[in-house]
Design a protein around this motif. Structure first.
Motif, PDB file in Angstrom:
ATOM      1  N   PHE A  57     -36.638 -17.962  -0.260  1.00 29.89           N
ATOM      2  CA  PHE A  57     -36.130 -16.608  -0.067  1.00 29.89           C
ATOM      3  C   PHE A  57     -35.054 -16.559   1.008  1.00 29.89           C
ATOM      4  N   ALA A  58     -35.111 -17.459   1.984  1.00 29.90           N
ATOM      5  CA  ALA A  58     -34.044 -17.517   2.982  1.00 29.90           C
ATOM      6  C   ALA A  58     -32.727 -17.911   2.318  1.00 29.90           C
ATOM      7  N   PHE A  59     -32.781 -18.936   1.465  1.00 29.16           N
ATOM      8  CA  PHE A  59     -31.589 -19.318   0.698  1.00 29.16           C
ATOM      9  C   PHE A  59     -31.117 -18.160  -0.170  1.00 29.16           C
ATOM     10  N   ALA A  60     -32.065 -17.529  -0.865  1.00 29.94           N
ATOM     11  CA  ALA A  60     -31.716 -16.458  -1.798  1.00 29.94           C
ATOM     12  C   ALA A  60     -31.059 -15.282  -1.085  1.00 29.94           C
ATOM     13  N   LEU A  61     -31.599 -14.899   0.060  1.00 27.37           N
ATOM     14  CA  LEU A  61     -31.042 -13.758   0.787  1.00 27.37           C
ATOM     15  C   LEU A  61     -29.678 -14.073   1.380  1.00 27.37           C
ATOM     16  N   MET A  62     -29.479 -15.320   1.835  1.00 29.05           N
ATOM     17  CA  MET A  62     -28.158 -15.698   2.335  1.00 29.05           C
ATOM     18  C   MET A  62     -27.124 -15.643   1.218  1.00 29.05           C
ATOM     19  N   GLN A  63     -27.481 -16.181   0.049  1.00 26.75           N
ATOM     20  CA  GLN A  63     -26.559 -16.145  -1.085  1.00 26.75           C
ATOM     21  C   GLN A  63     -26.260 -14.714  -1.504  1.00 26.75           C
ATOM     22  N   GLN A  64     -27.302 -13.882  -1.548  1.00 28.17           N
ATOM     23  CA  GLN A  64     -27.107 -12.496  -1.977  1.00 28.17           C
ATOM     24  C   GLN A  64     -26.273 -11.725  -0.968  1.00 28.17           C
ATOM     25  N   ALA A  65     -26.467 -11.993   0.320  1.00 28.17           N
ATOM     26  CA  ALA A  65     -25.681 -11.307   1.342  1.00 28.17           C
ATOM     27  C   ALA A  65     -24.201 -11.654   1.216  1.00 28.17           C
ATOM     28  N   ILE A  66     -23.907 -12.924   0.994  1.00 33.60           N
ATOM     29  CA  ILE A  66     -22.510 -13.338   0.827  1.00 33.60           C
ATOM     30  C   ILE A  66     -21.940 -12.742  -0.456  1.00 33.60           C
ATOM     31  N   ALA A  67     -22.739 -12.729  -1.528  1.00 36.47           N
ATOM     32  CA  ALA A  67     -22.277 -12.152  -2.797  1.00 36.47           C
ATOM     33  C   ALA A  67     -21.980 -10.667  -2.648  1.00 36.47           C
ATOM     34  N   ILE A  68     -22.811  -9.946  -1.901  1.00 37.06           N
ATOM     35  CA  ILE A  68     -22.573  -8.514  -1.674  1.00 37.06           C
ATOM     36  C   ILE A  68     -21.307  -8.316  -0.856  1.00 37.06           C
ATOM     37  N   MET A  69     -21.074  -9.177   0.134  1.00 33.25           N
ATOM     38  CA  MET A  69     -19.839  -9.085   0.921  1.00 33.25           C
ATOM     39  C   MET A  69     -18.613  -9.301   0.039  1.00 33.25           C
ATOM     40  N   ILE A  70     -18.683 -10.292  -0.851  1.00 31.18           N
ATOM     41  CA  ILE A  70     -17.568 -10.555  -1.764  1.00 31.18           C
ATOM     42  C   ILE A  70     -17.356  -9.365  -2.698  1.00 31.18           C
ATOM     43  N   GLU A  71     -18.443  -8.834  -3.242  1.00 28.49           N
ATOM     44  CA  GLU A  71     -18.348  -7.694  -4.152  1.00 28.49           C
ATOM     45  C   GLU A  71     -17.777  -6.469  -3.440  1.00 28.49           C
ATOM     46  N   ALA A  72     -18.235  -6.228  -2.202  1.00 29.55           N
ATOM     47  CA  ALA A  72     -17.728  -5.082  -1.442  1.00 29.55           C
ATOM     48  C   ALA A  72     -16.244  -5.239  -1.120  1.00 29.55           C
ATOM     49  N   PHE A  73     -15.832  -6.464  -0.783  1.00 26.24           N
ATOM     50  CA  PHE A  73     -14.426  -6.705  -0.470  1.00 26.24           C
ATOM     51  C   PHE A  73     -13.562  -6.472  -1.701  1.00 26.24           C
ATOM     52  N   ILE A  74     -13.988  -6.988  -2.863  1.00 27.83           N
ATOM     53  CA  ILE A  74     -13.217  -6.807  -4.095  1.00 27.83           C
ATOM     54  C   ILE A  74     -13.160  -5.328  -4.479  1.00 27.83           C
ATOM     55  N   TYR A  75     -14.276  -4.644  -4.356  1.00 28.67           N
ATOM     56  CA  TYR A  75     -14.319  -3.214  -4.682  1.00 28.67           C
ATOM     57  C   TYR A  75     -13.380  -2.427  -3.772  1.00 28.67           C
ATOM     58  N   PHE A  77     -10.777  -3.625  -2.084  1.00 30.78           N
ATOM     59  CA  PHE A  77      -9.401  -4.032  -2.332  1.00 30.78           C
ATOM     60  C   PHE A  77      -8.846  -3.358  -3.582  1.00 30.78           C
ATOM     61  N   LEU A  78      -9.640  -3.307  -4.644  1.00 33.81           N
ATOM     62  CA  LEU A  78      -9.162  -2.704  -5.888  1.00 33.81           C
ATOM     63  C   LEU A  78      -8.956  -1.203  -5.736  1.00 33.81           C
ATOM     64  N   ASN A  79      -9.868  -0.540  -5.051  1.00 32.89           N
ATOM     65  CA  ASN A  79      -9.721   0.906  -4.856  1.00 32.89           C
ATOM     66  C   ASN A  79      -8.572   1.225  -3.909  1.00 32.89           C
ATOM     67  N   ARG A  80      -8.385   0.408  -2.901  1.00 30.76           N
ATOM     68  CA  ARG A  80      -7.271   0.616  -1.984  1.00 30.76           C
ATOM     69  C   ARG A  80      -5.941   0.398  -2.695  1.00 30.76           C
ATOM     70  N   LYS A  81      -5.929  -0.600  -3.566  1.00 33.13           N
ATOM     71  CA  LYS A  81      -4.723  -0.893  -4.338  1.00 33.13           C
ATOM     72  C   LYS A  81      -4.400   0.249  -5.288  1.00 33.13           C
ATOM     73  N   LYS A  85       0.245   4.654  -2.964  1.00 32.14           N
ATOM     74  CA  LYS A  85       1.291   5.339  -3.718  1.00 32.14           C
ATOM     75  C   LYS A  85       2.429   4.399  -4.097  1.00 32.14           C
ATOM     76  N   LYS A  86       2.674   3.391  -3.290  1.00 29.16           N
ATOM     77  CA  LYS A  86       3.760   2.469  -3.566  1.00 29.16           C
ATOM     78  C   LYS A  86       3.396   1.442  -4.625  1.00 29.16           C
ATOM     79  N   PHE A  87       2.114   1.397  -4.981  1.00 26.48           N
ATOM     80  CA  PHE A  87       1.676   0.419  -5.970  1.00 26.48           C
ATOM     81  C   PHE A  87       2.105   0.850  -7.372  1.00 26.48           C
ATOM     82  N   LYS A  88       2.798  -0.041  -8.057  1.00 34.43           N
ATOM     83  CA  LYS A  88       3.243   0.243  -9.412  1.00 34.43           C
ATOM     84  C   LYS A  88       2.145  -0.122 -10.407  1.00 34.43           C
ATOM     85  N   LYS A  89       1.852   0.798 -11.278  1.00 33.61           N
ATOM     86  CA  LYS A  89       0.815   0.547 -12.265  1.00 33.61           C
ATOM     87  C   LYS A  89       1.290  -0.487 -13.274  1.00 33.61           C
TER      88      LYS A  89
END
Length: 202
Positions: A57-75, A77-81, A85-89
């Motif tokens: 479970f220590a391994f599992a929670l470390m992996q899940q924490a990193i995965a959540i960080m990656i998912e949050a960063f991508i989410y 980044f995409l919403n900020r993008k 207003k200067k971003f071209k669709k």
């Protein structure tokens, strides 16, 4: 454990990646020239169900924490993008990442994701967490034990990692297609109402 085994999402994204990373770690210790733990300590870990479960479970929670960080960063980044207003669709309004990390939450809130879609998304995150686990093990053996003492292990993990990344990519494509199908599918209530109207007319 029985309650967890009934939860498909926890099983795919937490338990199975934890077992995978623990198994790789335990097997890799046989191939290092200098073990960080004594044989007595390893035997105690193997014979203690509680200790083994805690490590998993220590391994599992470390992996899940990193995965959540990656998912949050991508989410973020995409919403900020999107809000810039200067971003071209571009013509690709619904990229794979946007579908997986943004549209998926909207469809889940609307109750449009079926069990098959949740399973495919879970399989994607299973592969993603396994890749994270392999990277953690490489960092562990290189940084903690030392590269010179664990060359066979690092080489073996470096061979496994591309295969895991390829599996993650293909599962990402499959999950994206299933999510799009759920989004484009007609609502269940509208379909049932249409069927009822046909029956009434007949």
């Amino acid at each position: 454990m029985e309650a967890i085994s009934k939860n498909l999402w926890l099983l795919l994204t937490l338990v199975l990646p934890g077992f995978f990373t623990y198994g790789l770690w335990r097997l890799s210790l046989f191939f290092v020239t200098e073990r960080p733990l004594t044989d007595a300590a390893l035997k105690q870990i193997d014979e203690s169900t509680l200790t083994t479960t805690c490590i998993i479970f220590a391994f599992a929670l470390m992996q899940q924490a990193i995965a959540i960080m990656i998912e949050a960063f991508i989410y973020y980044f995409l919403n900020r993008k999107k809000e810039n207003k200067k971003f071209k669709k571009t013509t690709d309004e619904r990229s794979i990442l946007k579908t997986l990390f943004c549209e998926r939450f909207k469809l889940t809130a609307k109750g449009k994701l079926n069990e098959r879609a949740e399973r495919m998304v879970g399989n994607f995150f299973l592969s993603m967490n396994m890749c994270i686990g392999i990277c953690l093990l490489i960092a562990y053996f290189v940084g903690y034990i030392g590269y010179a003492k664990s060359i066979p292990v690092v080489f073996g993990l470096a061979v496994i990692l591309p295969a895991a990344l390829i599996a993650t990519y293909f599962r990402m494509i499959i999950a994206e297609k299933v999510i799009v199908e759920c989004d484009e599918a007609p609502p269940a209530e509208a379909t049932s109402d249409a069927n009822n109207q046909v029956v009434d007319k007949s």
